[in-house]
Design an enzyme around this catalytic site. Structure first.
Site, PDB file in Angstrom:
ATOM      1  N   HIS A  18       0.831  -1.213   0.000  1.00  0.00           N
ATOM      2  CA  HIS A  18       0.000   0.000   0.000  1.00  0.00           C
ATOM      3  C   HIS A  18       0.863   1.259   0.000  1.00  0.00           C
ATOM      4  O   HIS A  18       0.498   2.269  -0.608  1.00  0.00           O
ATOM      5  CB  HIS A  18      -0.900   0.033   1.235  1.00  0.00           C
ATOM      6  CG  HIS A  18      -2.020  -0.950   1.215  1.00  0.00           C
ATOM      7  ND1 HIS A  18      -3.053  -0.895   0.309  1.00  0.00           N
ATOM      8  CD2 HIS A  18      -2.282  -2.022   2.017  1.00  0.00           C
ATOM      9  CE1 HIS A  18      -3.911  -1.876   0.545  1.00  0.00           C
ATOM     10  NE2 HIS A  18      -3.468  -2.575   1.573  1.00  0.00           N
ATOM     11  N   HIS A 199      -1.683  -1.530  13.425  1.00  0.00           N
ATOM     12  CA  HIS A 199      -1.244  -0.379  12.634  1.00  0.00           C
ATOM     13  C   HIS A 199      -0.826   0.720  13.598  1.00  0.00           C
ATOM     14  O   HIS A 199      -1.271   0.777  14.742  1.00  0.00           O
ATOM     15  CB  HIS A 199      -2.333   0.085  11.670  1.00  0.00           C
ATOM     16  CG  HIS A 199      -2.349  -0.688  10.393  1.00  0.00           C
ATOM     17  ND1 HIS A 199      -1.676  -0.289   9.262  1.00  0.00           N
ATOM     18  CD2 HIS A 199      -2.931  -1.879  10.083  1.00  0.00           C
ATOM     19  CE1 HIS A 199      -1.858  -1.186   8.303  1.00  0.00           C
ATOM     20  NE2 HIS A 199      -2.610  -2.166   8.780  1.00  0.00           N
ATOM     21  N   TYR A 288     -10.013   2.931   7.749  1.00  0.00           N
ATOM     22  CA  TYR A 288      -9.212   1.878   7.113  1.00  0.00           C
ATOM     23  C   TYR A 288      -7.911   2.481   6.588  1.00  0.00           C
ATOM     24  O   TYR A 288      -7.924   3.418   5.789  1.00  0.00           O
ATOM     25  CB  TYR A 288     -10.038   1.279   5.979  1.00  0.00           C
ATOM     26  CG  TYR A 288      -9.598  -0.043   5.447  1.00  0.00           C
ATOM     27  CD1 TYR A 288      -9.499  -1.161   6.269  1.00  0.00           C
ATOM     28  CD2 TYR A 288      -9.316  -0.205   4.093  1.00  0.00           C
ATOM     29  CE1 TYR A 288      -9.125  -2.388   5.761  1.00  0.00           C
ATOM     30  CE2 TYR A 288      -8.949  -1.427   3.572  1.00  0.00           C
ATOM     31  CZ  TYR A 288      -8.852  -2.523   4.412  1.00  0.00           C
ATOM     32  OH  TYR A 288      -8.481  -3.745   3.901  1.00  0.00           O
TER      33      TYR A 288
END
EC number: 4.1.3.39
Length: 345
Positions: A18, A199, A288
């Site tokens: 990503h 995260h 997200y």
């Protein structure tokens, strides 16, 4: 925490994709895989950032196919297991079989935290193929611990060897992690392993992983230099250093990980993977993490602030798979003249 060996699952080549818009070259994949294998991680996850078959207009096109990336890792490692990720509705059983043929032996089947029932076919098929299977409950902060545990129980019933708390938004605090692992422990068979995927959007990726281990977690996800969506994942080299200080058995060479993070991975980042105004907004609003680069593109196109788009996405409780809504939100904000509210969701 006992003297058990922690299972270290690296996600640099999947979640980390990503951070560079899924543009890893095959030589880069090989170099990272060799470094991780030499450093002693247990598995190396590789795929498009959104999992098998994620390369698309909606999520972003990859520089290579999943099969090419998986084969590159499989050809480069001596001991680490090759892992991949599959999101039902994006990847199919056919994609899973192709991944297996290319060398993947571990699969994490990922659903939104309330949709474990969509994973049944994929988990059962992976088990029938002899793969090690983990259930991956994304956006785990969005529902209470007892409901999350109920979803974990479903994944276990389909055959998952392990079920993960997945903090996709980097929004969980240590108490939230602790409560979720305790809820898992209350309902899961003792033989079923648990995992933590953190995260770093609130700078709690390592702290949350440590709390998870203290609560009996078996598998920890992390990435070199934190390479991942948003502010990245728990930085692998940092977690291993902390685990070493705590006397935990992890099986990794810290110095090799430090070298790989700084010499191989960090130079690839076209946008620094760090906590900054935009990535902090992800954790604050519970968004997200992979929405970041899409939201930045929309902000540039429509003359908005990325933070305002992200906070509005959080207010609307958007989840993974709704990337198309980022442009809708941007257009709404443009029409209304900017931010609607900066209160967290």
């Amino acid at each position: 925490m006992t003297d058990k060996k922690l299972y270290i699952s690296d996600v640099t080549l999947r979640d980390g994709s990503h951070a560079i818009r899924h543009q890893y070259s095959v030589p880069q994949v090989r170099a990272i895989a060799r470094a991780l294998d030499a450093a002693g991680v247990d598995s190396i996850e590789v795929a498009h950032g959104d999992g098998l078959a994620g390369s698309s207009f909606n999520y972003g096109f990859g520089a290579h196919t999943d099969v090419e990336w998986i084969a590159a890792v499989a050809e480069s490692v001596q001991r680490a297991a090759v892992a991949t990720l599959l999101l039902p509705g994006i990847g199919t059983v056919h994609d899973l079989r192709e991944a297996y043929a290319a060398g993947a032996r571990v699969v994490r089947v990922a659903t939104h935290c309330t949709e474990a029932d969509t994973a049944r076919q994929h988990i059962e098929t992976a088990r029938s193929m002899g793969m090690n299977v983990a259930g991956f409950l994304m956006m785990s902060h969005m529902i209470p611990p007892d409901r999350l545990a109920g979803q974990a129980k479903l994944m276990e019933s389909y055959g998952a060897h392990c079920v993960y708390v997945v903090d996709s938004g980097g929004a969980l605090t240590m108490d939230g992690v602790r409560a979720r692992f305790r809820a898992f422990k209350d309902v899961l068979d003792p033989k079923t392993e648990t995992g933590m995927h953190a995260h770093h959007n609130l700078s709690l990726g390592v702290a949350n992983s440590i709390v998870a281990v203290e609560e009996g977690c078996d598998r920890i996800d992390a990435s070199l230099a934190g390479m991942g969506a948003g502010a990245g994942n728990a930085p692998l080299e940092v977690f291993i250093a902390a685990a070493e200080r705590m006397g935990w058995h992890h099986g990794c060479d810290l110095y090799q990980l430090m070298d790989a993070a700084d010499d191989i991975v960090r130079p690839l980042q076209d946008r620094p993977v760090r906590v900054d105004r935009e990535t902090l907004a992800l954790g604050y609003a519970g968004v997200y993490s992979s929405f970041l680069r899409h939201a930045e593109s929309a902000a540039g196109k429509y003359g908005l602030k990325t933070v305002d788009i992200l906070v509005e996405l959080g207010r609307r409780r958007m989840v993974g798979g709704q990337e198309d809504m980022i442009v809708d939100v941007a257009l709404d904000l443009q029409r209304s003249g900017g931010a609607k509210s900066r209160e967290a969701a």
